[in-house]
Write a protein that holds these residues in place. Structure first.
Motif, mmCIF file in Angstrom:
data_model
loop_
_atom_site.group_PDB
_atom_site.id
_atom_site.type_symbol
_atom_site.label_atom_id
_atom_site.label_comp_id
_atom_site.label_asym_id
_atom_site.label_seq_id
_atom_site.Cartn_x
_atom_site.Cartn_y
_atom_site.Cartn_z
ATOM 1 N N PRO A 1 4.573 114.394 -1.241
ATOM 2 C CA PRO A 1 5.881 115.028 -1.460
ATOM 3 C C PRO A 1 5.785 116.557 -1.508
ATOM 4 C CG PRO A 1 5.513 113.233 -3.022
ATOM 5 C CD PRO A 1 4.203 113.481 -2.336
ATOM 6 N N PHE A 2 6.728 117.232 -0.867
ATOM 7 C CA PHE A 2 6.819 118.690 -0.957
ATOM 8 C C PHE A 2 8.242 119.117 -0.605
ATOM 9 C CE2 PHE A 2 6.345 118.140 3.534
ATOM 10 C CZ PHE A 2 6.862 119.267 4.146
ATOM 11 N N ASN A 3 8.572 120.357 -0.943
ATOM 12 C CA ASN A 3 9.888 120.921 -0.647
ATOM 13 C C ASN A 3 9.830 121.630 0.707
ATOM 14 O OD1 ASN A 3 12.303 122.327 -0.499
ATOM 15 N ND2 ASN A 3 12.259 123.026 -2.623
ATOM 16 N N PRO A 4 10.576 121.172 1.724
ATOM 17 C CA PRO A 4 10.484 121.769 3.066
ATOM 18 C C PRO A 4 11.345 123.018 3.256
ATOM 19 C CG PRO A 4 12.019 119.941 3.109
ATOM 20 C CD PRO A 4 11.482 120.017 1.696
ATOM 21 N N HIS A 5 12.040 123.438 2.213
ATOM 22 C CA HIS A 5 13.020 124.520 2.321
ATOM 23 C C HIS A 5 12.431 125.778 2.955
ATOM 24 C CE1 HIS A 5 16.418 126.907 0.086
ATOM 25 N NE2 HIS A 5 16.268 127.293 1.330
ATOM 26 N N LEU A 6 11.334 126.282 2.396
ATOM 27 C CA LEU A 6 10.774 127.546 2.856
ATOM 28 C C LEU A 6 10.270 127.439 4.292
ATOM 29 C CD1 LEU A 6 9.964 130.452 2.330
ATOM 30 C CD2 LEU A 6 7.826 129.627 1.321
ATOM 31 N N ARG B 1 17.836 120.708 6.860
ATOM 32 C CA ARG B 1 17.512 120.207 5.513
ATOM 33 C C ARG B 1 18.395 119.020 5.153
ATOM 34 N NH1 ARG B 1 18.557 125.099 2.189
ATOM 35 N NH2 ARG B 1 18.093 123.728 0.423
ATOM 36 N N TRP B 2 19.670 119.063 5.569
ATOM 37 C CA TRP B 2 20.524 117.888 5.387
ATOM 38 C C TRP B 2 20.019 116.724 6.244
ATOM 39 C CZ3 TRP B 2 23.451 117.113 1.459
ATOM 40 C CH2 TRP B 2 24.196 118.131 0.860
ATOM 41 N N ALA B 3 19.556 117.030 7.457
ATOM 42 C CA ALA B 3 19.072 115.991 8.367
ATOM 43 C C ALA B 3 17.918 115.204 7.753
ATOM 44 C CB ALA B 3 18.641 116.619 9.692
ATOM 45 N N PHE B 4 16.964 115.912 7.150
ATOM 46 C CA PHE B 4 15.834 115.229 6.533
ATOM 47 C C PHE B 4 16.314 114.262 5.443
ATOM 48 C CE2 PHE B 4 13.041 119.237 7.373
ATOM 49 C CZ PHE B 4 13.093 118.976 8.725
ATOM 50 N N LEU B 5 17.269 114.725 4.639
ATOM 51 C CA LEU B 5 17.799 113.880 3.562
ATOM 52 C C LEU B 5 18.496 112.639 4.107
ATOM 53 C CD1 LEU B 5 19.401 116.091 0.735
ATOM 54 C CD2 LEU B 5 17.590 114.395 0.519
ATOM 55 N N ILE C 1 26.932 131.018 0.472
ATOM 56 C CA ILE C 1 27.524 131.352 1.763
ATOM 57 C C ILE C 1 27.747 130.079 2.553
ATOM 58 C CG2 ILE C 1 27.048 132.488 3.976
ATOM 59 C CD1 ILE C 1 25.805 134.759 2.493
ATOM 60 N N THR C 2 26.815 129.129 2.386
ATOM 61 C CA THR C 2 26.969 127.817 3.016
ATOM 62 C C THR C 2 26.867 126.730 1.964
ATOM 63 O OG1 THR C 2 24.600 127.685 3.451
ATOM 64 C CG2 THR C 2 25.990 128.565 5.226
ATOM 65 N N LEU C 3 27.137 125.497 2.395
ATOM 66 C CA LEU C 3 27.016 124.334 1.528
ATOM 67 C C LEU C 3 25.636 123.744 1.782
ATOM 68 C CD1 LEU C 3 29.313 123.167 -0.290
ATOM 69 C CD2 LEU C 3 29.528 121.339 1.366
ATOM 70 N N GLU C 4 24.706 123.954 0.882
ATOM 71 C CA GLU C 4 23.344 123.503 1.116
ATOM 72 C C GLU C 4 22.936 122.435 0.113
ATOM 73 O OE1 GLU C 4 20.237 126.411 0.010
ATOM 74 O OE2 GLU C 4 21.887 127.786 -0.412
ATOM 75 N N PRO C 5 22.008 121.567 0.507
ATOM 76 C CA PRO C 5 21.587 120.523 -0.424
ATOM 77 C C PRO C 5 20.823 121.107 -1.605
ATOM 78 C CG PRO C 5 20.187 120.519 1.532
ATOM 79 C CD PRO C 5 21.307 121.485 1.800
ATOM 80 N N VAL C 6 20.910 120.416 -2.738
ATOM 81 C CA VAL C 6 20.083 120.787 -3.877
ATOM 82 C C VAL C 6 18.620 120.638 -3.452
ATOM 83 C CG1 VAL C 6 19.435 120.147 -6.224
ATOM 84 C CG2 VAL C 6 21.837 120.057 -5.526
#
Length: 500
Positions: free
Chosen positions: A175-180, A319-323, A486-491
């Protein structure tokens, strides 16, 4: 003597009370006269004196609040936010009338105080009039020359995917955070177009740039910033994040200025390598022309806008796509099967594959619809009196296009609140795009990064599905909640990305 003092005190107390009463009545009367609207103005919820409808809206879910208000007040309704009047357009017909039929009257951009402090009316996104026309025309023609939306940009995108895949593989399915990593990946495409080169993900100044953008986007959507929009005369003198965001965005502009200076040292008009080179040439060519808007500060602002338009939409959508793929493994498996059948594992995807991947295309579009990353688009302003929905809207009124009301309209979509790729497939399984699919807005101010975003989304998403499987860590369910900036982004979330 005591009686005289008592009478004097009584007079003073009454005089102060009278003054306060007079002041209150004067302020309320002035506010009423200033904000009084004719019967032909769009209806809306009753406004409180001074603050208007500020407390009618939930700022953490503002797009949902505005959609709910449209159910009561209609597809064209008004809000008084402090001393600022806004008209909200909801659902497809109202948006088409405003953004397309009356597009010339709504072509100007309302730049609210937090952004005006940064842009000074310059750039691509938040400018109006002659500045906007010149800068947008130049940007689109220049970026088209460098492959914006064309096949010639494919190798840059696919090469950047290999860097991203290498980073993903380093986690070995943990598990990891792909945001960056996703921000780095998408930002590098714009870096290639604007600066003429990419950055290594570990490069310190690049990491700072990405951090600046993340922080700026987060603060831009804060309640403090919203209050600054409504009460700039007050909030300018109060501490808060609305001041911090100005420093953050200035740091981004300073980063661009450093790149600009490096370009100027090696600039050759006969060898235009990127957007900055072309802009420097345009500055020289336009000197002395009437209404010329090309200068170095406008160049910096345009580059800032290109990063915002060209990075934010794609990185957030991915990022939404991965979720969504982790949440619906059966849909992910069907996408992978289609890609395996058409492309296989031995070659990279191409834009020419789109026609043969209807289900994959449908899933990408449904991710965009459900992700709803620009729920209220960006505000417009009327540049003259205009008729909308049978109402008369004066010059200078802010217009809010509520894209959420279209993308989730039960009259336009079979299951508006459910992830359903079938929304984009006909009975024969072929891809179709309904008129209500407008995630990039519409009309003259449609997102300038739309063509790039479409190419990036298809090539990146298809490449990810070709090489990886996305799943949540054991015992963890996908959280589909969002943060609005500015946008609607996932937590922020952690995910397992396993090589196929």
């Amino acid at each position: 003597m005591d009686s005289i003092v008592s009478v004097f005190r009584s007079f003073v107390n009454w005089d102060v009370k009278s003054l306060l009463l007079f002041t209150a009545v004067f302020i309320l009367t002035a506010d009423y006269l200033k904000n009084r609207r004719s019967g032909s103005f769009p209806p809306g919820p009753r406004a409180l004196p001074i603050v208007g409808n500020i407390f009618n809206v939930d700022y953490k879910r503002i797009h949902e609040s505005l959609t709910q208000l449209s159910e009561r007040y209609g597809d064209v309704y008004s809000l008084q936010m402090g001393q600022v009047w806004m008209v909200v357009l909801s659902r497809l017909e109202a948006l088409k009338e405003g953004l397309i039929t009356q597009g010339d009257s709504l072509a100007d951009r309302q730049v609210l105080p937090p952004l005006l402090d940064i842009t000074h009316g310059q750039g691509l996104i938040f400018s109006s009039g002659n500045t906007w026309k010149q800068q947008r025309r130049f940007a689109l023609s220049t970026l088209k020359y460098f492959g914006f939306g064309k096949k010639s940009l494919e190798p840059i995108i696919l090469d950047e995917f290999t860097h991203c895949a290498k980073d993903f593989n380093s986690y070995k399915g943990m598990p990891f955070n792909p945001h960056l990593t996703i921000n780095n990946t998408v930002s590098n495409i714009i870096c290639s177009l604007v600066f003429g080169h990419r950055f290594e993900y570990s490069e310190e100044k690049f990491m700072k740039l990405i951090a600046f953008f993340d922080k700026g986007r987060e603060i831009q959507g804060s309640i403090s910033t919203q209050l600054y929009c409504s009460f700039p005369w007050l909030m300018k003198h109060l501490p808060g994040p609305h001041h911090t965001v100005q420093h953050v965005w200035e740091d981004v502009k300073d980063f661009i200025r450093v790149e600009l200076e490096e370009h100027k040292q090696n600039w050759d008009p006969s060898d235009q390598r990127d957007y900055i080179d072309c802009y420097l040439n345009e500055i020289q060519m336009s000197k002395g022309q009437a209404d010329n808007t090309f200068d170095e500060e406008n160049l910096v602002m345009c580059a800032w806008d290109l990063f915002l338009a060209g990075t934010e939409s794609t990185s957030t959508t991915l990022r939404w796509a991965f979720l969504y793929m982790a949440k619906y493994p059966e849909i992910q498996a069907k996408v992978q099967a289609e890609i395996d059948g058409v492309i296989g594992q031995s070659r990279q995807p191409s834009m020419e594959d789109r026609a043969n991947l209807p289900y994959t295309e449908a899933v990408i579009h449904e991710i965009q619809r459900m992700g709803n990353i620009a729920p209220l688009s960006l505000p417009h302003v009327t540049n003259k009196e205009v008729q909308l929905g049978g109402y008369t809207i004066p010059k200078g009124v802010i217009i809010i296009p509520n894209l959420t009301s279209v993308l989730f309209d039960k009259n336009e979509w079979e299951t508006p609140n459910t992830f359903n790729p079938g929304h984009f497939l006909n009975e024969e399984g072929k891809f179709v795009k309904p008129a209500a699919f407008i995630p990039f807005s519409a009309g003259k101010r449609v997102c300038p990064g739309e063509s790039l975003a479409k190419m990036e989304l298809f090539l990146f998403f298809t490449s990810f599905m070709q090489h990886f499987t996305f799943s949540m860590p054991n015992g963890v369910k996908p959280v589909m909640d969002y943060i609005i900036g500015i946008t609607l982004e996932p937590v922020d979330y952690e995910i397992c990305i396993t090589s196929r």
